[in-house]
Structure formats: structure tokens, C-alpha cells
Design an enzyme around this catalytic site. Structure first.
Site, PDB file in Angstrom:
ATOM      1  N   LYS A 241       0.840  -1.207   0.000  1.00 51.89           N
ATOM      2  CA  LYS A 241       0.000   0.000   0.000  1.00 51.89           C
ATOM      3  C   LYS A 241       0.872   1.254   0.000  1.00 51.89           C
ATOM      4  CE  LYS A 241      -3.402   2.840   0.366  1.00 51.89           C
ATOM      5  NZ  LYS A 241      -4.351   3.102  -0.748  1.00 51.89           N
ATOM      6  N   CYS A 295      -3.376  11.118   1.180  1.00 50.39           N
ATOM      7  CA  CYS A 295      -2.736   9.818   0.913  1.00 50.39           C
ATOM      8  C   CYS A 295      -1.347   9.997   0.312  1.00 50.39           C
ATOM      9  CB  CYS A 295      -3.606   9.024  -0.058  1.00 50.39           C
ATOM     10  SG  CYS A 295      -5.312   8.988   0.436  1.00 50.39           S
TER      11      CYS A 295
END
Ligand code: SAJ
Length: 445
Positions: A241, A295
Site C-alpha cells: 500500500k 494519501c
């Protein structure tokens, strides 16, 4: 009229549900697990609704009572395409509800924020608090899944917390033998604005603390995911991720650095990249005014934190991207200084095109700094705003529409490539002093 709209929305939902009906994957409701989603934010709420649409009964947990109340009324507290229809339907049919206190459940999914604190150190306190909240009601056979973007090793930390609170249970990763509580890490990779569709269509990393955990988690995700659910271990899934987003941040930093070079040597960066990308194996991303969102601008720091000596490139890319807003401000100030009577239009405040998310937005930061310095000479155009965000209070800046900006401003600073700014006739920009950080009006794409 409203009832017709509701009917149309219901029809849309039914079509949507049938399309995503996971043909061939339907299982009787009795076989489906009950699910608790801890955290009802940008990821937790859409995920809870999609799991409910697949037939599971889902309880959403949050610490904010107003969020709980909003959802239980069938409404939503965040902006995401089609989410309002889906939540309304799932609450109405009784498969989705919200509460502040956990109840027994087969599966617990944790999707809470993981911010960075001073020195870009990741903060996993919300994750550990979530683990502490569910620990007391865990029962043999339960599966606990972490979805939040996390530093490598966080899933194991959850296991330690659970084992400490529940010494009566064998927690995966904490005991060699077979375990009572399975534990996995399964991050999302959805794009704001397309979350509901991408939760179903995208492949998914399924990282188990043991291989049995990975298999159990994969079987759960395959209830509602049509993409491939690929089993691995938890640390690998955690790193995957972070790598996904860090790779994008480094690529954007390369494009941003190229834009500085192009300004310095007098070439058109948009033409340079367009021509370079004609190479069959070159894919340079687009420069911008900086990197926003919660993010791409954050996750690379988790890797730097995990391996500070091994990440000079990733850390430098973060600095290049975080430096871009200041570069844009300096260039804007130079243009404005040369035009002491000019009014200035700042086009766009959101962190990326065609969404209303202003979190960590470089565009908002740039416009705010200019508004602080130039006051009512600054006119802001933001289609996704009905009033200026609080950061502009007291600056004198005004929110105007695009036509007013063109009619009154001599300097136009393009900060977001909203579609609305692209459809404006090019001649409306003619004669303006343009600082185009998104390459909307370059002729040479
Ligand atoms: N940006 C540029 N130039 C580009 C691309 C993006 O300046 O060529 C800027 C955007 O303007 C924005 C920022 O970068 O300010 C981030 O935008 P984005 O579209 O790259 O990313 P997000 O934050 O909307 O979504 C990303 C996605 N990750 C990747 O593309 C690897 C998404 O799939 C993730 O699920 C999401 O982060 C997340 O939640 O992790």
C-alpha cells in the site's frame, strides 16, 4: 418532483445493485458473516455500504454521535458519488446501521485515520484505540482486519494489543498453534469520486498474519470484490500500500522538478512531457502546484519512518512536492508586483480536479497566502464551493464565478484543472497574464 427523483434514484440503485450483484457469488444470507466496520469516514462508510449491498449485515462504529445519527437516518456526512443512494437503501433495508458501541460480530474491519504528526511521524493511536474498543467482545472464530494505510508492522501491533486484553484467546501471530482470532491487513486502493465502483472492481492485497488468516480474509473479500484478492503476509501487504502511493509521489516529484527546469531554461514543460511520453516506454506524470490529499502526500513518510537510512529518494521527492506551492507563490507574487493595480483570479481550491475535497490542498494554501498578502485584489473561483473556506476569513478575498473573474481580473492563476475551467473559451484567457500550474491552456499538449 422529489418523489420522481427518489424513484429515479431507487431505479438507479436497483440497476447498480444488479450490475454489482456479484452473479455467481450470491450466497444465502444465513451463510454470510456479520460485519462491524470501525470508522465511518471516506473509506469506512462506502466499504460498509458495499459489504451490506453484498448481503451482509453491517454495523458501523464511529466516535462521533452526529455521524451515527446521520447514517441511521439514511443520510451521509461525506461527499462521494452515489454513496447517498446506497447508504439510504442499505439503512432502509436494515442491512446497515451505526452505533458508538460495538456488538458481537463475525468480522471486525478497522478503517480509521492514520495521520502524520510532528516530524512526519505516523500516528497509529486511532488504530490501537479501535483494537482496544473491539477486544472485549471478540469471540473464538472472529476475524479482525485492518484496512487503514499503516506503517509496516502495525497489524502485528494490533495482535499484541488484543493478546494483552484477551489472554483467554489465542491471537494469530501471537501464538504458534492454531488461533482463535484471525488477523489480516487488507488495504483499499480506491480513487475519490469512484470509490463504490473501485471497491468492487480493483484487485486487493490480502495480508494474513498466518496463511490461514489470509485465506479467511480472502473468502470474506470475495463476497463483494470482483477484482482478484491476492493472498500474502501482513507486512508485505502493508508495504504494498505504501509503495503504491510512494511510487506516485516520486513520479509526481519528477514532473514537478522538470517544470522548474523548463521555467529556468525557457521551454514549455507541457510540450516537453507530451513529446517525451511519445516514447513507448516513457510515462511522465503532470506537474502541478504541489501534492494534496491525505494519501499521496502522507503515505511516503510511513516508508521513510520505517527505513530512514534507506529512503533518501522518497524523502527528497516529498520535499520537492512540498516545495512546489512556495515556488508557485513566488512566481505569482512576481507577476502581481509588476502589475500593482491588477486584480488577480485564483482558479480552484480543491486538491485535485472535479472533486470537492480540500484536505491538504496546495491550491487552497497558495490562494490563502496570496489572499493574506493582496486582500480584496484576490478573486477566488471554485465551482465546488458555495462560500469561501474559513482559511480566507478576514483576508478580503471574494468568491466569484468564472465569468466575473474574466471580466474583472488581469492576472489569472490556474491552480486546479477542473473541467469547468477547461470548457471556458480560450479567447476568454486572451490578454490575461496567465500563471497556469496545470497546463490547461498550453497550446502544445
Ligand atoms: N497530482 C499531480 N500530478 C499528477 C497526478 C496527481 O500533481 O500527474 C496531484 C493531484 O493534483 C493531487 C495529488 O497529486 O493533488 C494526489 O492525487 P492522485 O489522483 O494522485 O491521488 P489520490 O490521493 O486521489 O488517490 C491516490 C491513489 N493512489 C494511486 O494512484 C497510487 C488511489 O488509488 C489511492 O487509493 C489513494 O491515493 C489512497 O487513498 O491511498
Amino acid at each position: 418532483m422529489a418523489s420522481k427523483l427518489a424513484l429515479a434514484q431507487d431505479t438507479l440503485y436497483d440497476l447498480n445493485a444488479r450490475a454489482a450483484g456479484l452473479a455467481g457469488k450470491k450466497r444465502r444470507a444465513a451463510e454470510l458473516p456479520t460485519v462491524t466496520m470501525v470508522g465511518l469516514g471516506y473509506i469506512g462508510l462506502p466499504t460498509a455500504a458495499v459489504i451490506a449491498r453484498a448481503g451482509c449485515t453491517v454495523l458501523g462504529l464511529d466516535v462521533k454521535q452526529d455521524v451515527i445519527d446521520t447514517i441511521n437516518e439514511g443520510r451521509i456526512h461525506i461527499e462521494e458519488a452515489d454513496l447517498d443512494i446506497l447508504v439510504r437503501q442499505m439503512v432502509a433495508c436494515g442491512r446497515l446501521s451505526a452505533a458508538t458501541q460495538p456488538r458481537e460480530s463475525d468480522i471486525f474491519v478497522i478503517a480509521v485515520p492514520t495521520p502524520v504528526r510532528a516530524g512526519n511521524a505516523p500516528d497509529i493511536s486511532y488504530i490501537l484505540q479501535a483494537a482496544e474498543r473491539v477486544a472485549p467482545i471478540l469471540a473464538k472464530g472472529n476475524l479482525v482486519i485492518l484496512e487503514s494505510t499503516s506503517p509496516i508492522g502495525t497489524t502485528a501491533r494490533i495482535g499484541e494489543v488484543l493478546a494483552k486484553i484477551r489472554p483467554d484467546l489465542k491471537i494469530a501471530g501471537q501464538h504458534a498453534a492454531d488461533c482463535d482470532i484471525h488477523l489480516a491487513y487488507c488495504p483499499e486502493r480506491v480513487l475519490p469520486g469512484q470509490i463504490i465502483a473501485e471497491l468492487v472492481s480493483n484487485d486487493r492485497s490480502i495480508g494474513g498474519m498466518t496463511s490461514a488468516c489470509a485465506t479467511k480474509a480472502r473468502q470474506f473479500y470475495e463476497i463483494f470484490v470482483e477484482g482478484e484478492c491476492v493472498e500474502t503476509d501482513a507486512a508485505t501487504a502493508e508495504m504494498v500500500k505504501l509503495v503504491e502511493n510512494a511510487s506516485r509521489d516520486v513520479s509526481i516529484a519528477f514532473a514537478n522538478e522538470l517544470s522548474l527546469i523548463a521555467d529556468h531554461v525557457g521551454t514549455d514543460i507541457w510540450e516537453v512531457i507530451a513529446l517525451a511520453n511519445r516514447h513507448p516506454r516513457v510515462n511522465i506524470l503532470q506537474p502541478g502546484p504541489g501534492v494534496g490529499g491525505h494519501c499521496i502526500a502522507v503515505d511516503p513518510w510511513f516508508l521513510v519512518h520505517s527505513a530512514p537510512e534507506q529512503t533518501p529518494l522518497i524523502a527528497t521527492a516529498r520535499k520537492v512536492n512540498d516545495g512546489k506551492p512556495h515556488y508557485v507563490i513566488a512566481r505569482a507574487e512576481a507577476l502581481i508586483a509588476a502589475q500593482p493595480q491588477a486584480k488577480i483570479a485564483c482558479l480552484g481550491l480543491s486538491f485535485k480536479a472535479n472533486i470537492d475535497d480540500f484536505r491538504e490542498s496546495p491550491a487552497l494554501y497558495i490562494a490563502q497566502q496570496l489572499a493574506k498578502k493582496f486582500g480584496d485584489r484576490i478573486k477566488i473561483v471554485e465551482p465546488y464551493c458555495e462560500s469561501l473556506p474559513p482559511q480566507f476569513a478576514g483576508t478580503g478575498a471574494q468568491l466569484v464565478d468564472l465569468e466575473q473573474a474574466f471580466a474583472t481580473c488581469d492576472i489569472v492563476i490556474i491552480l486546479v484543472d477542473h473541467a469547468a475551467f477547461k470548457i471556458a473559451a480560450p479567447d476568454q484567457y486572451a490578454g490575461k497574464i496567465l500563471l497556469d500550474t496545470r497546463g490547461i491552456y498550453t497550446k502544445k499538449r
